[in-house]
Design an enzyme around this catalytic site. Structure first.
Site: not given
Ligand code: B3K
Ligand code: ZN
Length: 870
Positions: A125, A268-269, A303
């Site tokens: 992501e 990261m999920e 997450e």
């Molecule tokens: N979704 C990820 C964040 C990703 C960041 C990319 N630069 C973590 C979170 O918000 O749970």
């Molecule tokens: Zn998130």
């Protein structure tokens, strides 16, 4: 040389559904430090009449392309661009195999597949998958993934992980060991993950509400198993909570969490395989503070909650990021609050909004929670998208109430499960469940900026009537009025709660016009009107309440946030007066008396008392000025700190002594009561250490620093000594480093505490620490601990001679190509140069233009600098 081709902006309005779908992806990774081979076979279908398939790809070495068993010929059948692969004239339905190589060891940006500290790990992501293979790397392309990982040396990588369930293992004819994973849930590429390494493994199980058993696995660095138990409990608590509060259960048979030491953000999920910064997994009492534990629980929850809000229902495009992030932060906040410290959490969330989000909204990178234009997506993982996004969801919750909100959630999930959705889909579900028209409310999604409300009250004794006029104004002139829920309290002069008939049951007034009048009758004396209980909307409130009214609120409001906020108002008034008059800071006696009473009465929640004593940060005060008087703010905050230390000296000592037994109670080490006691002991010491001549303070600083079983206390003492430049500071710093030099996460605290000393010496100190063995430019945690911490040391960053800027800019230059995401985070505090009306303006413009002219300027930096200089 400047950037050869300026990165291009993308607009929300240009959204177009993909011309192709990719139904399945079969990936084979032949892992190698410098030359990992990736073989990617996709089943592709055409969705419209577009003849060519254009795939995203960056920093890939293409080996070959096969379409339905035919090896394609370069230039004739396909073309490789700098960031794309175009396959000409493809059929309606076909199988496409792409073979390419990548270099994980050279990947210091930590995006895509990288190898650090002996571990292969991925971060996709937002747009990292295109650094692994060519793909339609956008969140509305959902595919079923099968992943096979091959390694030559099984001993070196006993754990080969990817999303979903492990379906097979084996050895190839060439002697490579392999493991195959299959994820049955279609997902966008950003949720894909692989990990290969040698870890210690902590296992447990969770039985879902439907009675299904889920295997839970935590993979951590060797020797760290005992630091993973807390995170495991937090995961089980999260799973239970989501079932109880949202009716949502986990959907796979296995849930894995890997803790890695090199990671750009928190965690990261990825579906079934979360990758975590080890900072948010590893915790034990001796090495982690209570706040670290609380953070671990929150991030584990966050997450996990993404599995429904993010993974099962994902985003149609990246402009919709807040659809998953705002909602998931809201869920995380509610989870943390339900664990027991709701009021404390709420106040801490408000502090983040006021110091960081309001600041972002007032600066050149201001954006709506659903932005319209993006250059580098990584720049939009912001306090606006996350925290303001959560506040917007919270406003809906406030307007609809828990039951209707949950009905809206059920509707949202029923209608969108398995799909890539938009913020409007979410709002539509809420509208359908509630029967309310949310058209005006939707402006929160499209308009940036912080509205400011002003309140005027008029009491008529004859009519026993209170008339309240509330108006709203925006810092962005083009904005139309917002729909603002204002939860209120009405108190009698003696502090009793009043409920005139006109006050709705939920005490929420709805402001929808530029100006609106509310009347309340049957009031036999002028009441105290307290708006914005529980911070019911992310707005500023132009406060004109009298000292007496504020004092009544601090003593009697039902809502803890209102009581806390009234004290903040009093601090803020004192600070503003001192700045305006250029004289000494004075605090109202009534405030000092109130604080004395809270410190010494045994009944107040010590955590809330600690928060009452927390004064605004320099950054927070700066955010209240159009033109920021840096040194005057610095002076006023220093005086405020000293005034409280002096004025409350006896009571601070008394409170410390009173709470010390509870703070060090081994039986109840992790109870709410013990955590609250430690919060207050730390806060007291944080003031007391300013009394550098006091023997009583000296003794307590030493005693607390020696409380080896609790990092909260040890670090609390260290911070008190260092920040007050107490004579114990140097020896404690040395002892601490000696004791913890083997543990980088603890040494991060040691770096951060020195970078945040509010004294001119901190610049030289930070410089010196970049050479220390505890520091490492290649590790984001180290850079954040030292340099990001310094970047929030307001008066030092903004030193008049530009030395603070020079320090930060040299770090940014160094990280520009190595790790643009980290560099970009450091840049943010430099963008708002228009807010300084002195020599700083010129200095900042100069450093920004210097950066702008750097060769190979990363798009992350380019976007921010352009916005800032425009
Ligand atoms: N979704 C990820 C964040 C990703 C960041 C990319 N630069 C973590 C979170 O918000 O749970
Ligand atoms: Zn998130």
């Amino acid at each position: 040389m400047t950037v050869t081709t300026a990165p291009t902006a993308r607009y929300r309005k240009d959204y177009k559904a993909p011309s192709f779908s990719i139904d399945t992806v079969d990936l084979h990774f032949y892992l190698d430090d410098t030359c990992t081979r990736v073989v990617n076979t996709m089943q592709v279908q055409k969705r419209d009449d577009e003849p060519d398939l254009v795939l995203d790809g960056e920093q890939l070495q293409l080996v070959q392309v096969t379409l339905d068993d035919r090896l394609l010929v370069a230039e004739q059948d396909y073309k490789v661009g700098r960031k794309s692969l175009t396959i000409y004239n493809v059929p309606a339905q076909f199988s496409l195999t792409i073979e390419n190589t990548i270099n994980p060891s050279a990947n210091t940006a930590l995006e895509g597949l990288y190898k650090s500290a002996g571990v292969f790990c991925s971060q996709c992501e937002a747009e990292g998958f295109r650094r692994i293979t060519y793909f339609l790397d956008r969140p509305d392309v959902l595919s079923v993934y099968t992943t096979t990982l091959y390694v030559a040396n099984k001993e070196e990588y006993p754990h080969l992980l990817s999303n979903g369930n492990k379906v097979d293992t084996g050895t190839t004819a060439e002697g490579l060991s392999w493991v195959r994973w299959h994820d049955p849930y279609p997902k966008p590429s950003y949720l894909f993950a692989v990990v290969a390494g040698d870890f210690d493994l902590l296992e447990d199980t969770y039985t879902t509400a439907e009675g299904r058993q889920v295997l839970l696995q935590f993979f951590v660095d060797k020797g760290n198993l005992n630091k993973a138990y807390f995170a495991m409990e937090a995961l089980k608590n999260s799973m239970r909570w989501d079932e109880q509060r949202f009716g949502l259960s986990y959907d796979l048979d296995i849930y894995m969490v890997v803790a890695v030491d090199f990671f750009n953000m928190g965690a990261m999920e990825n579906k079934g395989l979360n990758v975590f910064n080890s900072k948010f997994v590893l915790a034990d009492e001796a090495s982690a503070t209570d706040q670290d534990f609380i953070n671990v629980e929150a991030v584990i929850g966050h997450e996990y909650f993404h599995n429904w809000t993010g993974n099962r229902i994902t985003c149609r495009d990246w402009f919709q990021l807040s659809l998953k992030e705002g909602l998931t932060v809201f869920r995380e906040q509610e989870f943390s609050a339900d664990q027991g410290m709701r009021a404390v959490n709420r106040i801490q969330d408000v502090r983040i909004m006021r110091t960081h989000q309001f600041e972002e909204d007032a600066g050149p990178m201001a954006h709506a929670i659903r932005p319209d234009i993006v250059v580098e997506m990584n720049n939009f993982y912001t306090v606006t998208i996350y925290n303001k996004g959560a506040e917007v969801v919270r406003m809906l919750h406030t307007l609809l109430g828990e039951q209707t909100f949950q009905a809206g959630m059920r509707r949202y999930i029923a209608d969108n499960d398995g799909k890539a959705a938009t913020c409007n889909d979410f709002l539509q579900a809420m509208e359908q469940a509630s029967g309310r028209n949310l058209n005006q409310f939707k402006r929160w999604y499209s308009q940036a900026g912080t509205p400011e409300i002003s309140v005027q009250t008029d009491y008529s004794r004859r009519q026993r009537k209170l008339t309240v006029t509330i108006s709203q104004a925006s810092d962005k002139p083009a904005n139309a009025p917002f729909h603002i829920p204002i939860q209120v309290e009405l108190l009698s002069q003696q502090g009793e709660p009043l409920h005139p008939p006109e006050l709705p049951v939920n005490s929420v007034l709805e402001l929808t016009e530029p100006e609106q009048t509310f009347t309340f009758t049957g009031l036999k004396e002028a009441p105290v009107f307290a708006p914005l209980a529980n911070f019911s909307a992310p707005v500023k409130c132009n406060d004109t309440r009298s000292l007496d009214e504020l004092i009544t609120i601090t003593r009697f409001a039902q809502d803890a946030f209102l009581r806390w906020d009234a004290v903040q108002q009093l601090y803020s008034q004192a600070v503003h007066e001192a700045i305006a008059q250029g004289g000494a800071l004075t605090l109202p006696n009534a405030l000092i008396d109130g604080l004395k009473a809270s410190l010494t009465d045994g009944n107040s929640d010590p955590a809330l008392v600690a928060l009452l004593l927390q004064i605004p940060s320099e950054e927070g005060v700066a955010a209240e000025f159009k033109y920021v008087p840096v040194s005057a703010i610095h002076r006023a905050i220093t005086e405020l700190h000293e005034a409280l230390a002096r004025g409350l000296y006896t009571e601070l000592l008394q409170a410390w002594d009173m709470h010390w037994p509870q703070a060090t109670d081994k039986q109840a080490a992790f109870s709410k009561e013990a955590i609250a006691a430690r919060m207050l002991c730390n806060t007291c010491l944080g003031y007391l250490a300013a009394m550098t001549d006091s023997e009583a303070v000296h003794e307590r600083l030493q005693r607390q620093f020696a409380a080896e079983q609790s990092m909260t206390l040890v670090f609390g003492a260290l911070q008190a000594a260092v920040h007050n430049q107490h004579r114990l500071a140097e020896v404690q710093l040395a002892q601490f480093a000696n004791r913890w030099q083997h543990d980088p996460l603890v040494m991060d605290k040691w770096l951060a505490v020195q970078a945040t000393v509010r004294h001119a010496s901190s610049i030289a100190k930070v410089h010196e620490l970049t050479e220390h063995s505890a520091f490492d430019w290649s590790n984001p945690n180290r850079v954040y601990a030292l340099l990001a911490s310094f970047s929030h040391n307001f008066a030092q960053l903004h030193q008049a001679d530009g030395a603070g800027y020079a320090l930060l800019v040299s770090a940014i230059k160094r990280l520009n190509t190595a790790n643009p995401q980290v560099a970009s985070r450091l840049l943010s505090p430099l963008l708002n140069w228009r807010r300084f009306n002195d020599a700083r303006q010129g200095l900042l413009q100069q450093v920004l233009s210097d950066l702008r002219n750097m060769p190979d300027l990363a798009p992350d930096l380019f976007e921010k600098i352009e916005q800032s200089l425009r």
